[in-house]
Design a protein around this motif. Structure first.
Motif: not given
Length: 327
Positions: A1-13, A94-104
């Motif tokens: 898998m290549n890097y894409k911005p959508e792999l990351l999600t913003a930090p929370k509160h 800070d890159c934020g967090d790796i996004a999760g995918d409940a379907r994968a």
């Protein structure tokens, strides 16, 4: 898998980044970075209940301890002998967090590896906040990007050499066994082992057959951290993976498996600073924090202080010195 911005999600509160660093949502906008914080909340669960357990909240909890661990990066820090960045122009993000995918459920490991590779390509030192102890597996795999043999420094009460649990081979009981199978991983030092955990005789035999250096906590306390540092070869490329339960529960109580007699703060400070000075620390993770069990944020603050010691000592060791013509 290549890097894409959508792999990351913003930090929370609350604090959106660790130590007031710049939050960067797209690493493609950068031409270089010195230090990059990355949250990897999700591991490889053994049961459906572990998909979003409380450890998935740890990256947020550690970021929220920023102002207790570092009141301001300009202030004098007595663990370092001066301000965190020593007045230098250090690019920390800070890159934020790796996004999760409940379907994968396996995709986040691939995403984590891709993001860490991108950080390394930008010249950055990855600082990872888990999540359970499965999350270092893709991080360590990505370190082959460096083209160097990695000496793995593992702080833990437990051995983590299980082949599988419930058919899962990349969960939190198996990271060191998986690392031992990677061709770019050389010596393994396992520090703070104690009590009765997941290891059976087979796992101990496998670790010893590999040549892993097993350092029980009582041996560390009896012989001293200085003696241990002398045994670890100089001029290595060290990656530090720290399970919070490897540390004494008086300063890291927010864990699922507390065990008495763990590694102390002073020992960790000397270990981290000593490794920085004797070779090159290429990254570090802290995992297995369970925020709901914390007391006065002490576990999260301790995690922050471990990162402070790595960052501040690396800055002073010249890790991030660059030619003036680099932007």
């Amino acid at each position: 898998m290549n890097y894409k911005p959508e792999l990351l999600t913003a930090p929370k509160h609350g604090h959106k980044s660790l130590f007031y660093s710049e939050y960067v949502s797209d690493l493609n906008t950068l031409d270089r970075v010195d230090i990059a914080v990355l949250g990897i909340p999700y591991g490889s669960p053994y049961t459906i209940d572990e998909v979003t357990n409380d450890q998935t909240n740890a990256p947020t909890a550690v970021r929220q301890a920023t102002d207790r661990a570092v009141r301001s990066i300009e202030r004098y820090d007595f663990d370092l002998g001066g301000p965190l960045m020593a007045g230098q122009d250090i690019r920390m993000i800070d890159c934020g967090d790796i996004a999760g995918d409940a379907r994968a459920l396996g995709q986040h490991y691939k995403a984590a590896e891709a993001v860490v590779r991108k950080i390394l390509q930008l010249g950055g030192m990855p600082l990872v906040i888990g999540g359970d102890h499965g999350v270092p597996i893709p991080v360590i795999q990505a370190l082959d990007e460096l083209g160097e043999t990695i000496t793995l420094i593992h702080i833990d009460a437990h051995l983590d050499w299980r082949e599988e649990v419930n058919g899962v081979t990349d969960g939190y009981s198996s990271p060191i066994r998986r690392a031992a199978e990677m061709s770019h991983v050389g010596e393994i030092w396992q520090i703070g082992l104690r009590a009765n955990g997941s290891a059976r005789q087979e796992e101990v035999d496998a670790a010893l057959a590999y040549g892993a250096n097993l350092v029980p906590a009582h041996q560390l306390h009896d012989e001293g951290i200085e003696s241990l540092l002398e045994r670890i070869p100089d001029n290595g490329h060290y990656y530090i993976t720290c399970d919070a339960d490897g540390v004494d529960p008086t300063i890291m109580p927010a864990v699922n498996g507390p065990a008495l007699g763990g590694v102390t703060y002073d020992q960790m400070r000397k270990l981290i600073q000593g490794l920085v000075r004797k070779g090159k620390v290429v990254g570090m993770d802290i995992v297995e924090i369970t925020p709901k069990k914390d007391l006065n944020q002490i576990t999260a603050v301790t995690a922050c202080r471990f990162f402070v010691n790595l960052i501040g000592t690396a800055v002073r060791a010249g890790y991030f010195n660059r030619k003036k013509d680099l932007k």
